[in-house]
Structure formats: C-alpha cells, structure tokens
Enzyme design. Structure first.
Site, PDB file in Angstrom:
ATOM      1  N   GLU A  37       0.833  -1.200   0.000  1.00 58.00           N
ATOM      2  CA  GLU A  37       0.000   0.000   0.000  1.00 58.00           C
ATOM      3  C   GLU A  37       0.871   1.254   0.000  1.00 58.00           C
ATOM      4  O   GLU A  37       0.559   2.254  -0.658  1.00 58.00           O
ATOM      5  CB  GLU A  37      -0.911  -0.019   1.243  1.00 58.00           C
ATOM      6  CG  GLU A  37      -2.140   0.851   1.122  1.00 58.00           C
ATOM      7  CD  GLU A  37      -3.139   0.560   2.250  1.00 58.00           C
ATOM      8  OE1 GLU A  37      -3.832  -0.471   2.156  1.00 58.00           O
ATOM      9  OE2 GLU A  37      -3.198   1.332   3.221  1.00 58.00           O
ATOM     10  N   GLU A  60       2.080   1.865  -3.351  1.00 61.83           N
ATOM     11  CA  GLU A  60       0.957   2.398  -4.125  1.00 61.83           C
ATOM     12  C   GLU A  60       0.803   3.902  -3.851  1.00 61.83           C
ATOM     13  O   GLU A  60       0.595   4.699  -4.768  1.00 61.83           O
ATOM     14  CB  GLU A  60      -0.320   1.664  -3.691  1.00 61.83           C
ATOM     15  CG  GLU A  60      -1.345   1.455  -4.774  1.00 61.83           C
ATOM     16  CD  GLU A  60      -2.554   0.675  -4.231  1.00 61.83           C
ATOM     17  OE1 GLU A  60      -2.463   0.081  -3.140  1.00 61.83           O
ATOM     18  OE2 GLU A  60      -3.580   0.681  -4.926  1.00 61.83           O
ATOM     19  N   CYS A 119      -7.978  -2.167   4.305  1.00 59.42           N
ATOM     20  CA  CYS A 119      -7.839  -3.353   5.159  1.00 59.42           C
ATOM     21  C   CYS A 119      -9.096  -3.635   5.975  1.00 59.42           C
ATOM     22  O   CYS A 119      -9.231  -4.694   6.545  1.00 59.42           O
ATOM     23  CB  CYS A 119      -6.614  -3.230   6.058  1.00 59.42           C
ATOM     24  SG  CYS A 119      -6.317  -1.569   6.623  1.00 59.42           S
ATOM     25  N   SER A 143      -7.209   1.498  -2.030  1.00 63.54           N
ATOM     26  CA  SER A 143      -5.980   0.761  -2.339  1.00 63.54           C
ATOM     27  C   SER A 143      -6.355  -0.621  -2.849  1.00 63.54           C
ATOM     28  O   SER A 143      -7.294  -1.240  -2.356  1.00 63.54           O
ATOM     29  CB  SER A 143      -5.138   0.635  -1.067  1.00 63.54           C
ATOM     30  OG  SER A 143      -4.201  -0.396  -1.224  1.00 63.54           O
ATOM     31  N   LYS A 199     -14.708  -9.736   8.757  1.00 61.83           N
ATOM     32  CA  LYS A 199     -13.716 -10.604   8.114  1.00 61.83           C
ATOM     33  C   LYS A 199     -14.337 -11.923   7.670  1.00 61.83           C
ATOM     34  O   LYS A 199     -13.844 -12.584   6.774  1.00 61.83           O
ATOM     35  CB  LYS A 199     -12.557 -10.867   9.077  1.00 61.83           C
ATOM     36  CG  LYS A 199     -11.737  -9.623   9.425  1.00 61.83           C
ATOM     37  CD  LYS A 199     -10.831  -9.189   8.282  1.00 61.83           C
ATOM     38  CE  LYS A 199     -10.055  -7.919   8.619  1.00 61.83           C
ATOM     39  NZ  LYS A 199      -9.418  -7.321   7.436  1.00 61.83           N
ATOM     40  N   GLU A 215     -15.618 -11.029   4.426  1.00 63.29           N
ATOM     41  CA  GLU A 215     -14.486 -10.816   3.527  1.00 63.29           C
ATOM     42  C   GLU A 215     -13.897 -12.153   3.077  1.00 63.29           C
ATOM     43  O   GLU A 215     -13.592 -12.346   1.898  1.00 63.29           O
ATOM     44  CB  GLU A 215     -13.412  -9.993   4.262  1.00 63.29           C
ATOM     45  CG  GLU A 215     -12.216  -9.613   3.411  1.00 63.29           C
ATOM     46  CD  GLU A 215     -11.110  -8.971   4.252  1.00 63.29           C
ATOM     47  OE1 GLU A 215     -10.737  -7.834   3.954  1.00 63.29           O
ATOM     48  OE2 GLU A 215     -10.621  -9.607   5.197  1.00 63.29           O
ATOM     49  N   GLU A 244     -13.324 -12.469  -4.887  1.00 62.07           N
ATOM     50  CA  GLU A 244     -12.141 -11.723  -5.331  1.00 62.07           C
ATOM     51  C   GLU A 244     -10.912 -12.098  -4.518  1.00 62.07           C
ATOM     52  O   GLU A 244      -9.785 -11.854  -4.941  1.00 62.07           O
ATOM     53  CB  GLU A 244     -12.362 -10.204  -5.173  1.00 62.07           C
ATOM     54  CG  GLU A 244     -13.488  -9.621  -5.984  1.00 62.07           C
ATOM     55  CD  GLU A 244     -14.787  -9.556  -5.195  1.00 62.07           C
ATOM     56  OE1 GLU A 244     -14.990 -10.402  -4.287  1.00 62.07           O
ATOM     57  OE2 GLU A 244     -15.614  -8.673  -5.500  1.00 62.07           O
ATOM     58  N   CYS A 251      -9.891  -1.684  15.210  1.00 64.15           N
ATOM     59  CA  CYS A 251     -10.108  -3.116  15.418  1.00 64.15           C
ATOM     60  C   CYS A 251     -10.162  -3.520  16.889  1.00 64.15           C
ATOM     61  O   CYS A 251     -10.774  -4.520  17.233  1.00 64.15           O
ATOM     62  CB  CYS A 251      -9.023  -3.912  14.717  1.00 64.15           C
ATOM     63  SG  CYS A 251      -8.839  -3.451  13.000  1.00 64.15           S
TER      64      CYS A 251
END
Lengths: 599, 582, 133
Positions: free
Chosen positions: B279, B282, B299, B319, B358, B361, B366, B504
């Site tokens: 990242e 990037e 994230c 990102s 998560k 996710e 993907e 988190c």
C-alpha cells in the site's frame, strides 16, 4: 308531475322487546291494500324501532305523516278504507296532541337535537361552503386575526387565551394559554405551530368534521397562535385516511395565500406565517405529541420521553406548540367576543363547550357540541334521544380507548375534565359510546385492549408486552377459563402498565379494564365463577337450548345448522348438542316458534 | 465553570453540572440505577422503562430525565421497585427461555437484571413472539425471539455508522428489528461491522460461528491447519478469562492456540507489514503521478463494503492491496506451501480476528487464487475464547509461547494496525523514509492517535512536499469526509478508515463489555493503550525494516507492486446496489 | 393581497350568499359534502345540480357544498334556501328525490314535505330501519 308518493310505515315493536304486539298488522295491511287495489300505488314498509314504544303498534301514513297509535286488527281496515281510499284521516285513531306530538319540521336546526347545543367550534359547520374563503370571511372569518395583529401584542394574546380558560380538546386538557406561554418564553428565532389532526379514537370524528366543514377557522387560529408564540411556520398533521379534509385544507391554504392571509406581511401588518400539510399514516399513537413530531420529521411514529416538552424542544428541536383541531376551531370566537364571554360558558375549571361524537346504542348518533358542565344524562337522553328499542342504559364509555366506563348512578355528573377523571374515565377527544343492557362489559374491555395492543408502537415494554398480557387474561375470562386470581392480576397488571408506560397511550390503555372492574365487578365474577355471560355476548359462555314445549318439530333449525349439532324426528322436539354447537345463533334466528332459548 | 444544579436523590443533596441526567447524577452518589436499553453514548430511548424513578407523582425514566433544580427524586420506593420488576418480568415473558444454550449466558444484561431485581417467579406468562432466525449473513445471526427491543443496535447502525441497515418494523407486540421489506440482513445495506453485536444486551445478535468447522479441520489428519492472529486480539482476549481490560496476552494466546491443535501459529502482524509495503508503494506511485488521490486504505472489510455500496464512484481511490490476513493467507498457500512442500489444497488457513466483517471478507470470490480462498475460516476473539474454554485450558496461568517462523515476526508498525490511526502511522513510518531517503527521528505520529472521530495531519517531507492524511473511524464520520471529497471541499493524499469506532480493538468480534462497565471505563482507550505498549516493546517498529519482509521480497515477490505481488496480494472491488432504510 | 378593510368589503359582498333567512335574494342549494354525505351518495346530487343549474337561464341558483351538522345518519342532507321563505332541510336525499325537489320546490314553490324531518315526541321518524318492504 308525480303526485306525492304514499307510504305506509308499520312499526310493531316485535324486534324490540315486548311481544305485546301483533305481528299480523303488516300482513293485514298488505291484505287490505290488495283488496282495495292499492297494492301497486302504495309502498308498505315494516320499520324497526321508532322509539315510540308506548304507542306501538304504530302505523304512519305518508306524505301527511299521520301517526296512528295502538293499532289493532280492526283499525287496519278503517285506516285503509277511510284514510287511504276515501282520503279522510281516521281522527278517532290518532293519539291526542298532548300524548303524541307529530310534526313535520322543515329546517333541521329546529329539531330537539340542536335545541340544547351551543356551537362554538362547530359554529360554521354545515352553514357555509367550506371551499369558499369569502363565505368564511362573511361570517367574520379572519376578523379575529385582524384584531390580534393590529391591536394586540403577543403577550396580550396569551393573556387573553389564559383568561378564556380554554383547555386542550385533544385529550390531556392542558390550558392552551399556558402552552402558548411556555413556547413564547423560549428564546429561539425558529418555532413551530402544529395542528394535531390525527384523530384516532374509534368512533370519534369531530376533527374530521371541522377540517372538512370549516378549514379556515383552523388556519386562522394557527396564525393567531403563531403570532402569539413567535412562530412563522405551521404544520397541519392530518390522517391520510381523511382525503376530503386534506383536499379542503389544501384548497383553503391556497386561498389564504392568495389573499395574503398566509405568507409574508399578512394583512399588511408585517407578520409572516405559513402553513403546510403533513399526512399521517394512520397510527393511533401519532396523536401523541412527540410521536407526531417524530412522524413529521420523517421518523417512525414513536413517542419520546417528556420532559423535554415540545414547547421547549419539539419539531427539529425547536419550541413547538401542538393544538388539537377542535381547540383551534374554538379560538377565533374567543378573540371576536372576548375571553369573558368564553369563560362565562361552562364550569369553574372547564370553560367553553365540548364536541362529542355520540355512538353505540343511542338513538341520535352524531356530533353534538354542548357547554361544559352539561350532564351526561342531558347529552345522552335529551340530545341523544336515549337508548333505542326501549332498552335500559348500562354504561357510557368516554375518552375512547384511553377512557373508562361510567354507570347509570353517575349520569347526573356534569361533564368536566376533572369530574370524568375522578370517575375513572377521561374527556379524551370526545368520543361517547353508549351501551345498553345487552352489552357485556368484559367484552367491552377486551375490545378496547385489542385496539390498544394493536396500536401500541412497540417502543416501551409495559405497553408493548403488558397490553398483550392484559388482553390474554381478558380473553381467558370471556372464554370461561378465568379464575378469581385473574381478576387480581388484571388489576395489578393494569396499575403497573399505567405507571410504567412511556406515553399517554400506554398510561391510559388499562383504563377500560380498570373502570369496568370497578363498576362491573359482579359481571367479571359471573364470567369467572359461574362461567356465565350475563349479557349473553361471550360466545363460549352462551348455550342454546330448544324448549321442548314450544318446539313443533319442523326441522328448520336442524336444516340450517352449519355444524349439524341439532337432531330430532320431524314433529317431535329437537335437541342441540352443546359440544358441537358453535354458538352462531342461526337456529334461534330461523325458528318460527321462538323455541330456541339462550342461557 | 459550568452551571451547577442542586437537587435531592433519596434524601441526599446532589450537585451536578447542568444537563446531567438523573441516572448519571445518581451514580455520582453511589446509586447505580438499573438500566437495559440505555447505553452511554449510543442510545437513550427510554423505551425499556427499567431505570424508572419517582419524580413527583410520576415515574420517569432516569436515563433521559435531565436534572433540574430542587427536583425530589426517589429511586428506592416500593412503587419504583415493583414497576421495575414488572417491566423486567414482561420482557422475560416474551424472551426465549434458552439461557443454558445461549452464547451470552453469564454475560447477559437481562439475566443480571433479573437476578439483581430478585425476580424468582413469573407472574405474567403468555404468547411469545415467533420469528424465524436470520442466519443468512456470513457475519451475523439475529434471533428475534431473544430480542428485547432496546434499540441499541438500531441506534449504533444509524448514528455511529450511518448505515441504517436495520430499523424497527411492525407495531406493538409484533415489533421486530429488521431490514427494509423484511429482508435478511444479508440483503440489506449491512456492512457486516458487527457493532450491533457489541451493543446487544442479550443473545439476540451474535456472529455466525465457525468453531465446529475449525475443530473438524484440526481433527482431519490430511490437513495442515495454520492459524494467524490479528493485532487487536492479543489486547482483548484476556477479558474473556476475567483479566482486566487492556491486558496483553500475546504469549498466552500463542500457547493456547498450539494447545488447541493448530499446526502453525502465525502473526497477522507480518501480513500487516506486507500491506504497508504494498500500500505504501501504491501511495508513493500515486503521490508521484498525482493521480487517484486520495489513496484510501482497504484493510477494513466493512469500510470497503461501505464504499462499494454507498460511494461506488470512489472505488478507484481504494488501495488495491488485500487486507493483512488475506495477504498472509495467500502467501501461506503459495510461498509457505512450496517451502514446506505441502499441497496448498491441504492447507487450512484460520484467521483469529477482532471482527465479524472478516467472515464476510473471507468468502469474497475476489479474495481467492485459482478458486482457492486465501483464508478458509475466520474466528472472532470470542470464538477463540470459547474453544479455549471448551478444552478446559487454564488460560490465565498459561506460559508465554512464541509465534512460528516464517510469519511469526511482525514489526511494531504491524501491531498498531489494531487501533485507529495505526495503519496511517505505520504507512507514514515507511513512506517517509523511502521518499525522504533518511531515517526518522521520532517515529510516533501522535497526531493520528486517539479517539477523535476525524483526525487530520500534514507530514512535510524534506523536499517540502506534504502528505495530507486523514484518519477516520466510525462510518458516520467517514460519510462526512466522503461527502466533502465528492463535493471537492476537502483534499487529502491518504485516508485511513476503520469502520468500528476506535478501530479493530473495538471490532465486532471482540469480547462484549456490558453497559454497566462501559458506563464507567473507556474500553477503547484501555485496549489502545495496550496496543501502543506492544509497539514500544517491539525490537523492529517499521515494516520495511522487518527482516522476514525483506526476505520474502528477495526470495519470492521481487519488489512491492511486482507482477507476483499483484497476483497474490492485490484485489479489486465491485459497486453494489442496495436498498437502505434511510 | 388584501387589507383589513378588504375583509369588510368581502364580508359585505358575500353576506347575501350565507344568509340563512328569508331576506336573502338568490336561491341556494347546499348539499352536505362532508364525508358522511359523500358516503351516502351526495356527489350524485351535486352532479345533478351542476348539470341543471350551471348557466341556467330559467332560474338562478347557487349550488354549493356544505359541511357537517352532525346528523350523518340522515345524509345526504340538502338545504334549500329560497328568498322569502324559511330554510328547508331535506334528508336522506338521492338523485330522484332531488329531481322532485327541483320541480316541486325550486320551480313549483311547494316544499316536498315528505323529505323533510318528521318528529314525533322528540323522536325522529325519518331514520327508521327497514325490516321488510
């Protein structure tokens, strides 16, 4: 040109109570008409109760409107021959003037129904064209506003309101002037004036009537209120189920705007005020101020805790006054005729008049407006015409689902906010449901609880769950499964829901139960101990039986019974199997010999 | 000096700042009025009626009753006690009686209320609501039959997250919390953050569990079961075993995981360092080209879903880097598999996360390579605690264990990912040094730390170039900033967003702290303090200095944003069409 | 935009319209068009009035809607105000009955007594329920 139509109305009283009457009057009349070749020209009607019990059987001949009383079989012949054929009323059969006064009254305003009424809120209803602002102006409309804007300061307006003693007509009875004063005192440039038109009590339609019949009076009063509290924007919250009211309000607002009676610089005084309409989706709870505000804000219609009161923090957090339709409609006359005039009507603590919607077992159902302090008896018997079919009065329910039942012994109580509360009921928005001797009070309590539990918004637990628990116990009792412990539970539960609920809906929901428990405890006990419904309403507790003496064994009941619960040989007495019977009552209806009895 | 209000509670004179509620005022004199729907800072609807007190002739809810001079409040009369008791009895009469089967047993606010108010008999029973379980969402399960309609979940979803995926539906007894048109949460605007679980007083909301699946995998001799743990887990897991909030239990956690039977215990900190490399690179590329700025972190799965659903036009700003545990999963199934000579199909990657997002996710297509998901199961901190309890492990007295190589070493930069501002700070530590070509004197960017909802910072590089950073937590704050960006009212180069307020450490998978405790301590601050203490104790505190990171680029990935890195460590996003409650 | 003086002017101009006494100068037929009236079928009566009297050359009639007086069970109510005569309220009206009122009362000057209220001992006889015809 058609000649005036002849009509014969026969009321024999059979559907009422007594069996003193001869049902054959109708048959004889029909036969006599046929015999005299009049059957095609004369309409014969058998009517239900005319409330002329002591004169029945009664035969009325129209168009003259001549009433023959105590008609016997031989009289029928005379009426047809002398009156209908020869054209001369049978004088000897007509009750003397002092016994039965029968007259045609051309203008509705002259009937007894209106005699004892004093119309302030309803002053223009039915008199002017609600869609024509000029007609409203012609009855001194907007004159009060002009007076307020040009000759009074906001403080003077509030003082006048306080002096008038007007209290909120929507339920709580809070003094309107004080409400305005609280909002006026708030230091805020944005304030709102709301008209509460979310009428929701079953059977109440006074607000609807005002909005449909005299919308400008509400607009004028809101503008006066706006001036008093320093608000420049009003909202009318009205049920979407009142399409006519909404349409007339919209039209009235447009007309008022065109005339500059709403908008900037009203009547050239520099005062600005405008009104918009917000539609409610038909939730009873939105009649509660804070729920109404949430609804206008586009949120779910649920109440908030008070304090803060809307006058301090209301719509979008701004000071807000919410007045009921009837309250507002009463305001312009106060400024035209003065607070002293208004406060001279009514009683010490309840000033002015109140509109009631009469319903249930009463002869003259409809809207009436009477001075505060009129007794319940005057409203029900003098104006309302008493109980139909000669039945006995049992109770009157005031205040809708939030109110309670009042019994015969209290009928001479003057109607005031405080006296009704003392009797365990309340003024509410003015619904008055009259009940006769055939009403089961446990069933009445059940009916209202069924309504409130459906209308509970679900926010607070006492109302959301408590009303269901109350209803469950009531249902148990009407099913004949109640115990004496249940009666205690009802009372405890009711008291707890009253004190613990968030808003007025929950706080008053147990009233119908508590007041019937108070006044009709014996009836509850009959359901619980004897498993009997004295009024014969609760189906599970009603038993049908065929009187073997009276039964002719025709078999009609058995043929019509939907569940084949009736057996018996033709020409001998039939029998109902109580276990199979679903209590539909068809057998009693179809029996030609009155052999089916209930107990 | 704020204006003070003097009034009486139970005969004691109380003086509090104007605007204080009676509930708060009572606390100051040692009276803990019981509550249920009230949750400090989240919700005070006054709907449950548990906190009733006598104020004059009326009973009023103390949670919303603002103290006024000369009030006479009574909290302890027969009338108050019996009303509170009746209210809780009502709630119990419409609550699924499954306490022994409920994941919240022992940590249920209704249960403790019932005990505290001495409810030992049900006076009123009757019909209960019957509503089917909503277990379609990969993250959350809603059991309406346990719901007490406190409204906290609705409030947090609407006010804190500006998502409004849920609201109250129907009236009266039939009222339920649900999504528009009665659809499942899975078909709503829900971004799977799980903040609703964190505020639920009862067991009406919980994560969709994967404990049994993980036990099955561990029991399968064919499988190499690899576990990795996110930074925030280690500062909260101890709470499940009665340890104080903010206790660091990294070593004990590693030991416990090994005892549970995982073949390898890795640290997601390593994946975090990898994320910074990818990242960060990037960011440097975009800063150089000046295109697609600001770069927004990716994230947090809740945040990503929020952008996809609500701000699809800003997807190019996200990102493309996968989140740390997904990166680590992809590396485990490629680099590690090759190194260990194991068929990647036989590797089961389990992530222990402070998050229920998560779980959603993990199953995104993907985030797979050649049909193989990067991560196979996600367990929350709570689920891990339950597994440890299942085995009867005495967690508090466990010895400290060490993570396994080669993904056992993370930097301090990786650890602070667990708190809001951590990702930005970690990225700045690396990006500054790369762009400036010199070592940083102070590496702690305190400007991006702390619990302010929107934190802004400008970092000046030696060449005078500035990196304008915004750090946001809580999606209502994110919505505000995104609206500014859309309108061109604000310009940033780099934006870190964490969906959960606090980041988190206060994620939807963390131990649930009851309202009573939340009203006294700031759980987020205590956990964050522990995270930053971990950072300080780390020998390496910058991602690009982590020798294991250097090694993997040397041996396998080449350089950040290389072709291989793109294949394994980057992803793409899809605009989503959804309905919303608002 | 009107002024306070305009209020008086409008009131003066409209006074005759709302005059319920025999002193009025134009015939007015006011049909109850509140919900009770509409539910009982008063729209059909309004339609008939408009068809008959809008732009009529034989007789000038103000056809207006009116609100609720509270006796909805007798709806549709129709007030007929003829200059020189007391107001007449017809109850339970319909199109056919109205046709007769137009012919006999408005044009013929004869009140159709059988559609007015019939009261005996304070009891309204108009709103009986029909058990059998």
């Amino acid at each position: 040109m058609a000649t005036q139509q002849r009509q014969i109305v026969v009321s024999d009283g059979i559907d009422c109570h007594a069996k003193h009457a001869d049902k054959n009057i109708v048959k004889m009349m029909r036969r006599a008409l046929t015999k005299n070749n009049l059957a095609d020209q004369i309409e014969l009607v058998r009517a239900g109760c005319l409330s002329l019990c002591e004169f029945e059987p009664v035969v009325i001949v129209y168009p003259e409107g001549i009433v023959y009383s105590h008609v016997t079989a031989s009289d029928v012949e005379a009426i047809v021959k002398e009156h209908l054929v020869a054209g001369t009323p049978v004088e000897r059969l007509i009750a003397p003037e002092n016994e039965l006064r029968s007259e045609r009254i051309p203008a509705i305003d002259n009937i007894p129904f209106f005699k004892d009424q004093v119309r302030i809120a309803l002053r223009n209803c039915g008199m002017i064209d609600p869609e024509n602002i000029d007609e409203y102006i012609a009855v001194q409309g907007y004159k009060a506003l002009a007076k307020v804007l040009t000759t009074m300061t906001p403080d003077q307006v509030i003082d006048e309101m306080k002096k008038s003693g007007l209290r909120g007509r929507g339920g709580g009875g809070f003094p309107t002037g004080n409400k305005w004063e609280f909002a006026a005192k708030q230091d805020n440039t944005v304030k709102y004036m709301i008209c509460n038109g979310d009428e929701g009590d079953p059977g109440a339609f006074m607000d609807r009537s005002v909005l449909e019949s005299d919308p400008h009076s509400v607009l004028e009063a809101m503008t006066i209120g706006g001036y008093a509290i320093g608000s420049h924007q009003g909202f009318i919250y009205v049920r979407a189920e009142y399409p006519v009211a909404v349409e007339r309000l919209q039209l009235a607002i447009e007309q008022a705007r065109t005339y500059g009676l709403l908008g900037d610089n009203i009547l050239g005084t520099g005062f600005a005020f405008d009104i918009d309409i917000r539609l409610g989706a038909g939730a009873f709870v939105c009649g509660e101020e804070t729920a109404l505000i949430n609804s206008i804000e586009g949120k779910r219609g649920m109440p908030n805790p008070k304090p803060p009161f809307p006058a301090v923090s209301g719509l979008w957090g701004k000071p807000t006054v919410i007045n009921n339709v009837e309250t507002l409609a009463s305001i312009p006359p106060i400024f035209l005729r003065g607070a002293d005039w208004f406060s001279s009507i009514g009683t010490e603590r309840s000033k002015g008049t109140k509109v009631f919607a009469l319903g249930g077992n009463i002869n003259h159902t409809g809207l009436v407006e009477v001075p505060m302090g009129t007794t319940l008896r005057q409203v029900i018997f003098d104006i309302g015409g008493g109980i139909p079919k000669g039945k006995k009065f049992k109770a009157v329910q005031t205040g809708g689902p939030s109110g309670g039942c009042i019994t015969e012994e209290f009928l001479d109580t003057p109607i005031e906010y405080d006296t009704l509360i003392k009797l365990g009921s309340m003024m509410g928005s003015g619904g008055m449901i009259i009940m006769d001797e055939d009403t089961c009070m446990v069933d009445v309590a059940r009916f209202y609880l069924d309504f409130t539990k459906d209308e509970s918004c679900g926010k607070c637990s006492p109302c959301r769950i408590g009303t269901v628990r109350l209803l469950e116990i009531l249902e148990k009792i009407t099913m004949g499964k109640g115990t004496m412990d249940d009666l205690d539970a009802l009372r405890n539960l009711g008291e707890q829901i009253k004190v613990a609920s968030l808003c007025g809906l929950g706080q008053t929901a147990p009233n119908p139960v508590l007041s019937t428990l108070n006044y009709f405890y014996d009836e509850y006990v009959a359901h619980v101990v004897e498993k009997r419904c004295p009024a014969g309403v609760c189906k599970s507790l009603v038993h049908y039986e065929i009187d073997a003496q009276a039964c002719k064994g025709c078999g009609v009941c058995a043929k019509n019974c939907p569940v084949e619960a009736i057996t018996g040989e033709i020409k001998s007495a039939h029998l109902i199997d109580d276990d199979l019977c679903i209590r539909c009552g068809t057998c009693a209806d179809v029996c030609n010999f009155d052999a089916v009895a209930t107990h | 000096m704020a204006e003070l209000v003097k009034f009486m509670i139970d005969g004691q004179e109380v003086e509090v700042e104007k605007g204080t509620t009676v509930l708060e005022a009572a606390k100051s004199v040692g009276i803990a009025i019981p509550t249920l729907c009230y949750l400090k800072g989240i919700s005070q609807t006054s709907g449950c009626r548990v906190c009733l007190v006598e104020a004059g002739p009326k009973l009023l809810a103390s949670c919303s009753l603002v103290a006024e001079p000369n009030m006479q409040i009574k909290t302890n009369t027969q009338k108050v006690r019996s009303a509170r008791k009746t209210v809780v009895e009502f709630l119990l009469s419409n609550h699924k009686e499954e306490c022994t089967l409920c994941s919240r047993t022992g940590n249920c606010e209704l249960q403790s209320l019932s005990y505290d108010l001495k409810i030992d008999r049900m006076h009123y029973t009757g019909r209960r609501k019957e509503v089917a379980l909503d277990d379609v969402s990969p993250s959350l399960v809603r059991d309406q039959e346990k719901c007490v309609l406190c409204g906290r979940c609705v409030a947090v979803c609407k006010n804190t997250q500006s998502v409004s995926a849920i609201g109250l539906i129907n009236r009266g007894f039939e009222t339920v919390v649900g999504s528009p048109f009665g659809r499942s949460l899975a078909e709503s605007t829900c971004i799977n953050c799980g903040q609703c679980i964190m505020v639920c007083p009862v067991g009406a909301l919980q994560e969709r569990e994967s404990i049994d699946d993980v036990w099955d995998a561990i029991a399968d001799p064919q499988k190499v079961v690899v576990v990795q743990t996110a930074p925030a887990v280690r500062v909260a897991l101890g709470e499940e075993f009665g340890m104080p909030i903010g206790t660091r239990v990294t070593g004990k956690m590693v030991s416990a995981l090994r005892m549970l039977g995982f073949d390898k215990v890795f640290d997601t900190d390593f994946g975090a360092d990898l994320t910074i490399m990818e990242e960060g690179t990037e960011l440097i590329t975009r800063l150089t080209s000046g295109e697609q700025l600001p770069l927004m972190t990716s994230c947090c799965p809740g945040w990503v879903k929020f952008v996809e659903g609500q701000f699809p036009d800003l997807i190019p700003n996200l990102s493309s880097a996968k989140s740390p545990h997904e990166m680590e999963g992809a590396i485990i199934k490629s680099y590690f598999a090759k190194k260990m000579n194991v068929n990647p199909q036989d590797i089961v990657v389990v992530s222990i996360m402070p998050c229920v997002g998560k779980k959603y996710e993990q199953q995104r297509e993907e985030l797979s390579v050649e049909g193989m998901q990067d991560v196979d199961y996600v367990l929350t901190t709570r689920e891990l605690a339950r597994m440890i309890k299942q085995l009867g492990i005495d967690f508090v007295d466990l010895k400290e264990g060490e993570f396994d190589d080669p993904f056992g070493r993370g930097s301090g930069a990786g650890v602070i990912f667990g708190a809001t501002g951590g990702v930005a700070e970690a990225a700045l530590r690396t990006v500054y040094e790369i762009l400036a070509g010199e070592e940083l004197d102070t590496i702690e960017y305190t400007a991006v730390r702390g619990l302010d909802g929107i934190k802004e910072n400008e970092l000046e590089l030696p060449n005078g170039q500035k990196i304008r950073t915004a750090v946001i937590h809580g999606l209502a704050n994110a919505r505000k900033v995104m609206d500014h960006i859309r309108k061109g009212e604000k310009n940033y180069d780099f934006i870190e967003v964490m969906a959960c307020p606090g980041g988190c450490i206060a994620g939807g998978g963390q131990p649930i702290v009851p309202a009573k405790v939340r009203s006294k301590v700031d759980v987020r601050a205590l956990r964050a303090k522990a995270i930053y203490a971990e950072d300080v104790d780390m020998p390496i505190r910058k991602s690009h200095k982590n020798p294991d990171i250097k090694r993997i680029y040397d041996e396998f990935l080449g350089e950040p944003n290389s072709h291989v890195a793109h294949e394994l460590l980057h992803t793409h996003y899809k605009a989503k069409t959804q309905s919303s409650n608002e | 935009m009107i002024t306070i003086e305009d209020l008086d002017i409008i009131a003066q101009k409209t006074k005759d319209r709302i005059d319920q006494s025999p002193a009025r100068t134009v015939i007015r037929i006011a049909t109850c068009m509140a919900t009770g009236g509409i539910a009982a079928g008063s729209q059909a009566i309004m339609d008939l009035m408009h068809t008959r009297f809008d732009g009529s050359t034989d007789v000038e009639v103000q056809v207006v809607k009116k609100g609720c007086v509270g006796m909805c069970r007798l709806d549709p109510l129709v007030d007929v105000l003829v200059p020189g005569n007391e107001k007449v309220t017809y109850v339970k009206m319909d199109k056919e009955r109205m046709q007769r009122v137009i012919e006999e009362h408005i044009l013929g000057g004869q009140v159709v007594a059988e559609y007015t209220l019939h009261v005996a001992n304070d009891h309204l006889l108009n709103d009986y329920t029909v058990l059998e015809a």
